[in-house]
Motif scaffolding. Structure first.
Motif, PDB file in Angstrom:
ATOM      1  N   TYR A 105       0.735  -1.098  -0.078  1.00 28.00           N
ATOM      2  CA  TYR A 105       0.033  -0.037   0.116  1.00 28.00           C
ATOM      3  C   TYR A 105       0.835   1.305  -0.032  1.00 28.00           C
ATOM      4  O   TYR A 105       0.450   2.246  -0.811  1.00 28.00           O
ATOM      5  N   GLN A 106       1.842   1.356   0.762  1.00 26.61           N
ATOM      6  CA  GLN A 106       2.857   2.176   0.994  1.00 26.61           C
ATOM      7  C   GLN A 106       3.526   2.523  -0.582  1.00 26.61           C
ATOM      8  O   GLN A 106       3.746   3.720  -0.900  1.00 26.61           O
ATOM      9  N   SER A 112       5.818   8.096  -8.060  1.00 29.89           N
ATOM     10  CA  SER A 112       6.799   7.349  -9.144  1.00 29.89           C
ATOM     11  C   SER A 112       6.264   6.011  -9.347  1.00 29.89           C
ATOM     12  O   SER A 112       6.751   5.087 -10.225  1.00 29.89           O
ATOM     13  N   ALA A 113       5.279   5.243  -8.315  1.00 27.96           N
ATOM     14  CA  ALA A 113       4.866   4.025  -8.561  1.00 27.96           C
ATOM     15  C   ALA A 113       3.977   3.656  -9.798  1.00 27.96           C
ATOM     16  O   ALA A 113       3.694   2.724 -10.463  1.00 27.96           O
ATOM     17  N   PRO A 118      -2.058   6.613 -14.732  1.00 25.32           N
ATOM     18  CA  PRO A 118      -2.179   7.644 -13.709  1.00 25.32           C
ATOM     19  C   PRO A 118      -3.128   6.722 -12.243  1.00 25.32           C
ATOM     20  O   PRO A 118      -4.020   6.131 -12.788  1.00 25.32           O
ATOM     21  N   ARG A 119      -2.941   7.390 -11.232  1.00 24.77           N
ATOM     22  CA  ARG A 119      -3.423   6.499 -10.333  1.00 24.77           C
ATOM     23  C   ARG A 119      -5.040   6.707 -10.391  1.00 24.77           C
ATOM     24  O   ARG A 119      -5.693   5.848  -9.872  1.00 24.77           O
ATOM     25  N   GLU A 120      -5.228   7.961 -10.798  1.00 23.28           N
ATOM     26  CA  GLU A 120      -6.796   8.328 -10.578  1.00 23.28           C
ATOM     27  C   GLU A 120      -7.488   7.408 -11.845  1.00 23.28           C
ATOM     28  O   GLU A 120      -8.681   7.210 -11.705  1.00 23.28           O
ATOM     29  N   LYS A 121      -6.785   6.786 -12.712  1.00 25.94           N
ATOM     30  CA  LYS A 121      -7.294   5.885 -13.910  1.00 25.94           C
ATOM     31  C   LYS A 121      -7.514   4.570 -13.098  1.00 25.94           C
ATOM     32  O   LYS A 121      -8.218   3.730 -13.858  1.00 25.94           O
ATOM     33  N   PHE A 122      -7.041   4.229 -12.083  1.00 24.68           N
ATOM     34  CA  PHE A 122      -7.030   2.823 -11.561  1.00 24.68           C
ATOM     35  C   PHE A 122      -8.535   2.600 -11.053  1.00 24.68           C
ATOM     36  O   PHE A 122      -9.002   3.467 -10.084  1.00 24.68           O
ATOM     37  N   ASN A 123      -9.160   1.551 -11.167  1.00 21.95           N
ATOM     38  CA  ASN A 123     -10.462   1.335 -10.628  1.00 21.95           C
ATOM     39  C   ASN A 123     -10.526   1.071  -9.236  1.00 21.95           C
ATOM     40  O   ASN A 123     -11.649   1.147  -8.460  1.00 21.95           O
ATOM     41  N   GLU A 143       1.226  -5.403  -8.361  1.00 21.58           N
ATOM     42  CA  GLU A 143       2.107  -6.153  -9.465  1.00 21.58           C
ATOM     43  C   GLU A 143       2.928  -6.985  -8.944  1.00 21.58           C
ATOM     44  O   GLU A 143       3.510  -6.865  -7.746  1.00 21.58           O
ATOM     45  N   PRO A 144       3.154  -8.240  -9.676  1.00 23.18           N
ATOM     46  CA  PRO A 144       3.874  -9.278  -9.060  1.00 23.18           C
ATOM     47  C   PRO A 144       5.538  -8.730  -8.656  1.00 23.18           C
ATOM     48  O   PRO A 144       5.936  -9.050  -7.718  1.00 23.18           O
ATOM     49  N   LYS A 145       5.807  -7.811  -9.358  1.00 18.64           N
ATOM     50  CA  LYS A 145       7.457  -7.333  -9.304  1.00 18.64           C
ATOM     51  C   LYS A 145       7.374  -6.742  -8.251  1.00 18.64           C
ATOM     52  O   LYS A 145       8.537  -6.813  -7.392  1.00 18.64           O
ATOM     53  N   ILE A 146       6.403  -5.877  -7.757  1.00 14.93           N
ATOM     54  CA  ILE A 146       6.454  -5.260  -6.359  1.00 14.93           C
ATOM     55  C   ILE A 146       6.255  -6.021  -5.346  1.00 14.93           C
ATOM     56  O   ILE A 146       6.929  -6.052  -4.264  1.00 14.93           O
TER      57      ILE A 146
END
Length: 563
Positions: A105-106, A112-113, A118-123, A143-146
């Motif tokens: 979450y952090q 930069s993540a 854009p974050r606002e486009k994520f549902n 994301e798996p890599k995160i």
């Protein structure tokens, strides 16, 4: 000096020499040298999320810990595509598990993540909870890599030594009576320890150590359950009516189409040795700059997709796989219907199953699962027997270029939903998951639906039907017993099993969620620490002391209104 330390010293001395052990009619070389021997207090075999949690917890409690990573990447399914987390009930999340989802979450609070979206486009949609929950500050999609980055951070901060390698396929578990003293890897390296954790999805270490296990489905009668055994053609993820089972429709003499059995193989409620279907949780995207187009597999066989074509012919036009969105315009793509990503029947045969295969055979079988899924996507995108409207809908998706870059963008782990399940003094069953039977030594909770994917296809009333899918809701979280992660003492007294633990098929269907594996892994690491500190068999770790430490470390052992 502890008796376990003396045993380790003797083991290392023996393994430093070249000698021959005679087992029956077989002679096995146990050659090794001092430079190849690694000693730790706790050895964790398996790089799953449960393995990481066990290793981190024991290291935080002051122990020398080695984690053996068979895949060379930490996190198991949590970093191999399962980014749409099956939590079940957020009340169960505590300790390292909670810390993991909070760190993710952090990460997504940083501008930069968001490099592809854009974050606002994520549902911001997760499974029953917000994907990025501002109230709890937990992320349930990622994301798996995160995920892998977070697992790597936890391991590095705790000071855990990671060794890449796989258990030797023969004589990998070095036993002294009912005690593991060391494990041997394929390349001959030896890791000696005082306590061990088998954190594999398959239970590979405990199988070699002689611990009892079961593969398949028990009958309902065995543990007085209702949701185990052969199910019949239930409705969940079922094929549409009207799919003819024969190569030449209507002509039984032409033989059955690929992947179809003539019968269920037994009455409803009876047991068998079959396994629920596996698949890869592919990470897809429709973002052109990050998309790798799906190519037709080299061994593509049109006949393997006959059920798909016939399902379309009788009216199915969607739900061929999921597009569950995680950040940066990527998906966790899972099975979605009766004909989808699950390679039903592809993980077992008449005289074999995934757990009995050699490493080379598993890699070959995993490749078949991979090619089945890639072939299914390619078919939906390009095959002339698929309507143009369907082809057009699926054509934009491809593999994510920035995931699994060293593995052709395919997840590292095939989703081993179920392999061996240990049989200890305490077997978790459907009745424990429904809180109908008491648990007085809780080390964590589960809360997900009693769940099984389909297990076979067969002819029913002249049509192809799936069998084995169960999705049965439970009333709320339930306790998981410490005894379910400890083998019988007479079999092995210094081994803990937080992943392929002791449970019936249907109970395991609820327990087998990644958050629960992290919870049980931390509890295993805590118990291992106490066993090391007091030189005890793991079965004799005092539960009152274990419980006190688990609560101190924020493990959730029951709901507030439960004692």
């Amino acid at each position: 000096m502890h008796r376990t330390s003396l045993t380790i010293m003797k083991t290392l001395a023996l393994l430093a020499m070249t000698f021959t052990l005679v087992v029956g009619s077989h002679s096995i070389s146990l050659a090794a040298d001092n430079s190849a021997a690694i000693e730790a207090e706790l050895v964790v075999y398996g790089d799953t999320s449960g393995g990481v949690s066990a290793a981190v917890q024991a290291a935080r409690m002051g122990h020398r810990v080695v984690l053996v990573s068979p895949y060379g990447h930490l996190g198991g399914m949590s970093s191999s595509g399962l980014g749409w987390t099956d939590i079940g009930n957020k009340a169960i999340l505590g300790g390292i598990c909670h810390e993991f989802y909070h760190r993710i979450y952090q990460h997504y609070q940083q501008e930069s993540a968001w490099n592809h979206q854009p974050r606002e486009k994520f549902n911001n949609v997760g499974q029953g909870v917000p994907a990025l929950d501002e109230k709890t500050e937990l992320a349930s999609t990622f994301e798996p890599k995160i995920a892998e980055q977070v697992f790597d951070q936890l391991i590095a901060e705790a000071g855990v030594t990671v060794v890449d390698g796989r258990l030797a396929e023969q004589q990998g578990a070095v036993m002294s009576d009912n005690r593991l003293t060391a494990i041997r890897l394929e390349d001959g390296r030896v890791l000696a320890g005082r306590v061990f954790v088998d954190a594999t999805y398959e239970g590979d270490l405990y199988a070699q150590a002689g611990v009892s296990f079961f593969v398949g489905r028990e009958s309902n009668e065995q543990y007085n359950e209702t949701g185990n055994g052969i199910t019949g053609p239930l409705g969940g993820n079922q094929l549409p009516d009207g799919i003819d089972p024969y190569i030449v429709p209507g002509d039984a003499s032409s033989g059955l189409i690929a992947g179809v059995n003539p019968t269920m193989g037994g009455p409803v409620g009876s047991g068998d040795q079959r396994l629920q279907a596996y698949c890869y949780r592919l990470v897809l995207t429709d973002l052109p700059r990050n998309r790798v187009p799906i190519e037709k597999p080299a061994d593509y066989d049109e006949a393997a997709y006959e059920i798909l074509f016939r399902a379309i012919e009788v009216g199915q036009t969607s739900r061929f796989f999921k597009l569950d969105w995680v950040p940066n315009r990527k998906t966790d793509s899972n099975n979605a219907s009766g004909i989808s990503f699950d390679y039903i029947g592809g993980n077992y045969g008449d005289d074999w199953n995934w757990t009995t295969l050699s490493y080379a055979e598993r890699e070959e079988n995993a490749a078949k699962h991979r090619d089945w899924q890639l072939g299914l996507i390619w078919t939906l995108q390009h095959h002339p027997r698929v309507p143009e409207s369907v082809r057009r809908r699926y054509l934009p998706v491809g593999l994510s270029k920035d995931e699994f870059a060293d593995n052709n963008h395919i997840p590292y782990n095939l989703y081993i939903r179920e392999g061996r399940r240990m049989v200890s003094e305490m077997v978790m069953t459907e009745n424990h998951c429904r809180n109908k039977l008491p648990i007085d030594d809780s080390i964590g909770m589960g809360g997900y639906t009693l769940d099984s994917h389909n297990i076979q296809r067969f002819v029913h009333n002249g049509m192809v039907k799936n069998e084995g899918d169960i999705q049965s809701r439970i009333s709320g979280p339930y306790r998981i017993s410490y005894r379910a992660i400890t083998p019988r003492r007479t079999e092995c007294d210094n081994l803990l099993v937080p992943v392929a633990l002791s449970a019936s098929h249907i109970a395991y269907g609820s327990i087998r969620m990644e958050p629960v594996f992290m919870i049980l892994g931390q509890s295993a690491g805590t118990a291992a620490s106490m066993a090391i500190r007091d030189d005890l068999p793991v079965q004799e770790v005092p539960y009152t002391q274990l419980r006190e430490r688990l609560l101190q470390d924020d493990q959730r052992l029951e709901l507030p209104n439960k004692k």
